[in-house]
Design a protein around this motif. Structure first.
Motif, short mmCIF file in Angstrom:
data_model
loop_
_atom_site.label_atom_id
_atom_site.label_comp_id
_atom_site.label_asym_id
_atom_site.label_seq_id
_atom_site.Cartn_x
_atom_site.Cartn_y
_atom_site.Cartn_z
N GLY A 138 0.82 -1.22 0.00
CA GLY A 138 0.00 0.00 0.00
C GLY A 138 0.85 1.26 0.00
N LYS A 139 2.11 1.14 -0.41
CA LYS A 139 3.05 2.29 -0.38
C LYS A 139 2.60 3.44 -1.28
CE LYS A 139 6.36 -0.35 -1.80
NZ LYS A 139 5.58 -1.60 -1.83
N SER A 140 2.30 3.10 -2.55
CA SER A 140 1.95 4.17 -3.50
C SER A 140 0.65 4.84 -3.10
CB SER A 140 1.84 3.61 -4.92
OG SER A 140 3.10 3.11 -5.31
N SER A 141 -0.28 4.07 -2.51
CA SER A 141 -1.55 4.67 -2.08
C SER A 141 -1.29 5.68 -0.96
CB SER A 141 -2.50 3.59 -1.57
OG SER A 141 -2.72 2.65 -2.59
N LEU A 142 -0.36 5.33 -0.05
CA LEU A 142 -0.03 6.27 1.04
C LEU A 142 0.67 7.50 0.47
CD1 LEU A 142 0.05 6.90 4.08
CD2 LEU A 142 2.28 5.78 4.17
N SER A 242 -6.77 0.09 7.20
CA SER A 242 -7.57 -0.05 8.43
C SER A 242 -9.06 -0.06 8.13
CB SER A 242 -7.23 1.07 9.41
OG SER A 242 -7.63 2.32 8.88
N ASP A 243 -9.43 0.27 6.88
CA ASP A 243 -10.86 0.18 6.51
C ASP A 243 -11.29 -1.27 6.33
OD1 ASP A 243 -10.65 -0.02 3.14
OD2 ASP A 243 -8.96 0.81 4.23
N LEU A 244 -10.32 -2.18 6.21
CA LEU A 244 -10.64 -3.61 6.09
C LEU A 244 -10.51 -4.26 7.48
CD1 LEU A 244 -8.56 -4.47 2.87
CD2 LEU A 244 -10.98 -3.86 3.02
P1 GDP Z 1 2.36 -0.75 -3.31
O1 GDP Z 1 2.67 -1.83 -4.30
O2 GDP Z 1 2.93 -1.06 -1.96
O3 GDP Z 1 2.71 0.61 -3.78
O4 GDP Z 1 0.76 -0.81 -3.08
P2 GDP Z 1 -0.40 0.04 -3.78
O5 GDP Z 1 -0.53 1.38 -3.18
O6 GDP Z 1 -0.24 -0.05 -5.27
O7 GDP Z 1 -1.66 -0.78 -3.30
C1 GDP Z 1 -1.79 -2.18 -3.51
C2 GDP Z 1 -3.26 -2.53 -3.45
O8 GDP Z 1 -3.78 -2.24 -2.15
C3 GDP Z 1 -4.12 -1.71 -4.42
O9 GDP Z 1 -5.13 -2.55 -4.96
C4 GDP Z 1 -4.73 -0.63 -3.55
O10 GDP Z 1 -5.97 -0.17 -4.05
C5 GDP Z 1 -4.90 -1.36 -2.22
N1 GDP Z 1 -4.87 -0.42 -1.09
C6 GDP Z 1 -3.88 0.44 -0.76
N2 GDP Z 1 -4.20 1.13 0.36
C7 GDP Z 1 -5.42 0.71 0.74
C8 GDP Z 1 -6.31 1.05 1.83
O11 GDP Z 1 -6.03 1.90 2.70
N3 GDP Z 1 -7.49 0.36 1.91
C9 GDP Z 1 -7.83 -0.60 1.00
N4 GDP Z 1 -9.00 -1.21 1.17
N5 GDP Z 1 -7.03 -0.92 -0.05
C10 GDP Z 1 -5.85 -0.29 -0.18
#
Ligand code: GDP
Length: 361
Positions: A138-142, A242-244
């Motif tokens: 979830g790195k890029s999402s953060l 944390s929403d899951l």
């Molecule tokens: P990275 O590979 O570590 O950069 O991860 P991404 O940010 O690409 O996220 C990987 C997956 O986790 C994606 O499908 C996102 O939509 C999901 N994701 C990331 N953060 C959250 C969150 O806070 N809640 C939920 N439910 N999904 C998330």
């Protein structure tokens, strides 16, 4: 705008050099060097606190803070020169009070200024914050959530971030360079290996690591590897998603600085920003209006000045007083002081200050 520039250039004008307007004000005696440097800081300020510090410096705050130090070292220098000229009277000219006043009026305030810079430098220089973790944590999402924009590609597919991405962001009151890195773990090809090498490099040179974990699944061996990798540097463990429904992650039991958040809903993001500010500044209070802090360049010069003054004091306290040697240390201290407050700065120092300007200004 481009057309106006073209016309002006056709008429024989030339574009201004970096910092040229401020340099002209300096050369014309309308600004001192510390104030010119403060103009550059003000232009480059990324946060309110940085701008506030630049304004204090522009108002002459640094020169004012350094004035008593300069007076004390100059006074000691004059006494030492007299002792060189009149060796028979040297012990009377250089009494114990000279060494005492050097400690009180130069060494102690210099140490205070440098300690303050070491403690609260992040308010002035900002900090580098790296987000790291296994693929898909979830790195890029953060990263996107902290920037407030969709800067990095987010997919359910692992391994989308290859090169580290860096953006400026104001986090917890501190101007930060935020870096999103490639996922760490098994590298299946050369590209993965290179991407992970660059991630490790980014972690190694950051001030703070945000270790990203997926809070909705059990920890994997790769997660524990990343926690271990960041164990010796300032870091915050982030349990994301944390929403899951939360998974049990007993391995985090003994660790401090663990924060739960959701990049999707935004829950916990404010607390993370606060924690980032706290970690980067050690919880030190932010500089108030009118307070001054020395820049990185000034800090290096003041460190050199401090070492020379300490050396001079040791020389004054020595049983076989040699005023000629002490006078060399005093000269070195005054030169370093001149570098810090801009009085009698060398051409090299002046060039270094103006190199940091953007075009014109
Ligand atoms: P990275 O590979 O570590 O950069 O991860 P991404 O940010 O690409 O996220 C990987 C997956 O986790 C994606 O499908 C996102 O939509 C999901 N994701 C990331 N953060 C959250 C969150 O806070 N809640 C939920 N439910 N999904 C998330």
């Amino acid at each position: 705008m481009g057309r106006i520039m073209e016309l002006a250039l056709d008429q024989g004008c030339r574009p201004a050099l970096a910092g040229e307007f401020t340099q002209r004000a300096y050369l014309g005696g309308r600004l001192d060097l510390a104030a010119a440097e403060a103009v550059a800081q003000l232009v480059a300020a990324n946060s309110q606190v940085e701008a506030r510090l630049a304004l204090s410096a522009l108002a002459g705050g640094i020169a004012q803070r350094l004035r008593p130090i300069r007076e004390s070292v100059t006074l000691a220098g004059a006494a030492v020169e007299a002792a060189v000229d009149f060796p028979d009277e040297a012990p009377e000219i250089i009494g114990p009070q000279l060494s005492q006043s050097l400690t009180q009026d130069a060494i102690t305030p210099l140490k205070e200024l440098l300690a303050d810079r070491a403690r609260r430098g992040a308010f002035m220089d900002g900090g580098t914050v790296v987000i790291c973790g296994r693929p898909n944590a979830g790195k890029s999402s953060l990263f996107n959530r902290l920037l407030g924009s969709q800067r990095a590609i987010v997919t359910a597919q692992a391994g989308t971030t290859r090169d580290s991405l860096a953006e400026g962001a104001l986090l917890g009151g501190v101007a930060c360079r935020l870096i999103d890195t490639a996922g760490l773990g098994q590298a299946s090809n050369e590209l993965d290996r290179l991407a992970q090498g660059s991630a490790r490099q980014a972690i190694g040179s950051a001030h703070l690591a945000l270790v990203m974990l997926d809070g909705s699944v059990a920890l994997q061996a790769e997660d524990l590897e990343v926690i271990k990798l960041c164990a010796d540097m300032p870091c915050i463990i982030v349990q994301g998603k944390s929403d899951l429904e939360a998974a049990s992650q007993p391995e985090l039991g003994g660790l401090s600085s663990v924060l739960r958040l959701s990049s999707l809903s935004g829950q916990g993001i404010d607390q993370l920003c606060q924690a980032i500010g706290q970690k980067l500044t050690g919880g030190a209070p932010e500089p108030q209006p009118g307070e001054v802090m020395v820049s990185l360049r000034q800090g290096l010069a003041l460190q050199r000045c401090l070492e020379a003054v300490i050396q001079a004091k040791l020389g004054l306290d020595a049983s076989d007083l040699q005023p000629e040697l002490v006078s060399l240390d005093i000269a070195e201290a005054l030169e370093a002081l001149g570098e810090a407050d801009g009085q009698d700065a060398s051409d090299g120092v002046i060039d270094a200050v103006f190199e940091n300007f953007c075009v014109g200004k």
